[in-house]
Write an enzyme that holds these catalytic residues in place. Structure first.
Site, PDB file in Angstrom:
ATOM      1  N   GLY A   8       0.839  -1.189   0.000  1.00 21.60           N
ATOM      2  CA  GLY A   8       0.000   0.000   0.000  1.00 21.60           C
ATOM      3  C   GLY A   8       0.875   1.240   0.000  1.00 21.60           C
ATOM      4  N   CYS A   9       0.419   2.307   0.604  1.00 25.91           N
ATOM      5  CA  CYS A   9       1.195   3.549   0.665  1.00 25.91           C
ATOM      6  C   CYS A   9       2.562   3.278   1.290  1.00 25.91           C
ATOM      7  CB  CYS A   9       0.432   4.581   1.490  1.00 25.91           C
ATOM      8  SG  CYS A   9       1.323   6.141   1.709  1.00 25.91           S
ATOM      9  N   PHE A  10       3.613   3.760   0.647  1.00 19.07           N
ATOM     10  CA  PHE A  10       4.946   3.446   1.160  1.00 19.07           C
ATOM     11  C   PHE A  10       5.322   4.238   2.409  1.00 19.07           C
ATOM     12  CE2 PHE A  10       6.434   5.797  -2.955  1.00 19.07           C
ATOM     13  CZ  PHE A  10       5.974   7.022  -2.496  1.00 19.07           C
ATOM     14  N   TRP A  11       4.596   5.288   2.751  1.00 22.66           N
ATOM     15  CA  TRP A  11       4.935   6.053   3.962  1.00 22.66           C
ATOM     16  C   TRP A  11       4.858   5.200   5.231  1.00 22.66           C
ATOM     17  CZ3 TRP A  11       1.266  10.653   2.458  1.00 22.66           C
ATOM     18  CH2 TRP A  11       1.835  11.354   1.385  1.00 22.66           C
ATOM     19  N   PRO A  12       3.734   4.543   5.517  1.00 13.30           N
ATOM     20  CA  PRO A  12       3.692   3.725   6.734  1.00 13.30           C
ATOM     21  C   PRO A  12       4.555   2.472   6.641  1.00 13.30           C
ATOM     22  CG  PRO A  12       1.646   3.472   5.491  1.00 13.30           C
ATOM     23  CD  PRO A  12       2.397   4.598   4.862  1.00 13.30           C
TER      24      PRO A  12
END
Length: 361
Positions: free
Chosen positions: A34-38
């Site tokens: 999913g989103c690479f930030w978390p």
């Protein structure tokens, strides 16, 4: 190139030199969750992980931008590239961390992030990684932990394109916004419900030295200055610290944990008034981090297990490494070569054994 990008490039160069001159066979794992930030935050907190970078992989477009990947025309997934020490944790450990960070049954994205670029995948770079990833996925499916089928793809790794600067360490740069976004995403509540008490991964990490330590109790034995240096990032005064001119043979260990850090064989006089070294004795026990100071562009050196602040590393050192580890005496204890055996560091004694002269043999 902006000042910030120049400093990131310098940090990357230091890290590359550190890896090149290390005896540790670092390996790479690539995950899309999913989103690479978390996902970057998840893996950066794992002991044994040296670096995590956000990026794009799995598609056909060369050097894609964030906007292009978001348009769903490149085939790429937002992903993270994890550089880790296989002497400290296994690829299976990373897989267990990964499964506990995603919804493997969602084929359309992850939590609040919808779209093909947010699909999940494990990208393997060897036959061993492929077999371990498939076995791990099959074991998860057989556990019946999820009611829906596992749809996470296991695929061969292709070129990993590093994401733009603003997407690296996003959770550190924007903690409030990141925290609120994660809270609203429902990720934590879903994972807590799915895993319960099993959400915490029991890693097979090796500590790298044999001495157990109680950090809280050990900190009570430090002087006020030693505490300020190791815990509050203070510095020793130059030329007025214990080891800056030490010429005795032996090794330096962390004052809190006892983990081996540097050897006198790699020490040199840099003329700065602090102990200086060309390389660590045990790179496993060293962590490099950007200095958190608002106007700082230097790279911190910290111990891995005690997280003691040790000093800084610079690229103006002598050959063969070209690095200068400028370290605070107050963060370390020096163990003379003659005392290594009785102090529990006998494995390093052989490095200081003097060769016999022909007349002595």
């Amino acid at each position: 190139m902006s000042h910030h990008n120049k400093e990131l490039a310098k940090e990357q160069e230091l890290l590359t030199t550190f890896i090149k001159n290390s005896n540790t066979p670092y390996e790479i794992a690539v995950f899309a969750g999913g989103c690479f930030w978390p996902m970057e935050e998840v893996f950066e907190k794992v002991d044994g992980v040296l670096r995590v970078e956000s990026g794009y992989t799995g598609g056909h477009k060369k050097n894609p931008t964030y906007e292009e990947v978001g348009s769903q025309t490149t085939g790429h997934l937002e992903s993270v590239e994890v550089l880790y020490n296989p002497h400290q944790l296994t690829y299976e450990d990373l897989l267990q961390v990964y499964w506990r960070s995603i919804d493997p049954t969602d084929a359309e994205g992850q939590f609040a992030d919808r779209g093909s670029e947010y699909r999940t995948a494990v990208f393997y770079s060897s036959k061993e990684q492929k077999e371990l990833a498939e076995a791990s996925r099959d074991e998860l499916a057989a556990s019946k932990r999820f009611k829906q089928p596992i749809v996470t793809k296991i695929a061969a790794a292709s070129t990993f394109y590093k994401a733009e600067t603003e997407h690296q360490d996003y959770y550190k740069k924007n903690p409030l916004q990141h925290g609120l976004t994660e809270l609203a995403s429902g990720r934590d509540s879903f994972l807590n419900s799915a895993w319960g008490k099993d959400r915490e991964v029991k890693l097979h990490a090796k500590i790298g030295f044999n001495q157990a330590f109680d950090k809280e109790e050990k900190l009570k034995t430090l002087t006020k200055h030693q505490f300020n240096v190791t815990q509050r990032d203070f510095e020793d005064p130059p030329f007025e610290n214990e080891y800056w001119a030490n010429e005795e043979e032996g090794i330096y260990v962390d004052i809190v944990s006892g983990e081996p850090l540097f050897s006198s064989q790699d020490q040199f006089d840099a003329g700065t008034g602090w102990p200086s070294f060309t390389k660590p004795l045990e790179s496993n026990n060293i962590v490099l981090k950007p200095d958190p100071g608002l106007f700082s562009s230097s790279t911190q050196v910290r111990s891995r297990h005690a997280d003691s602040f040790l000093g800084h590393v610079f690229d103006d050192g002598p050959k063969p490494t070209g690095l200068r580890y400028c370290i605070n005496s107050s963060s370390m204890i020096f163990i003379p070569a003659a005392e290594l055996d009785k102090s529990g560091y006998g494995e390093y004694a052989g490095q200081f054994a003097k060769e016999k002269l022909p007349s002595e043999s």
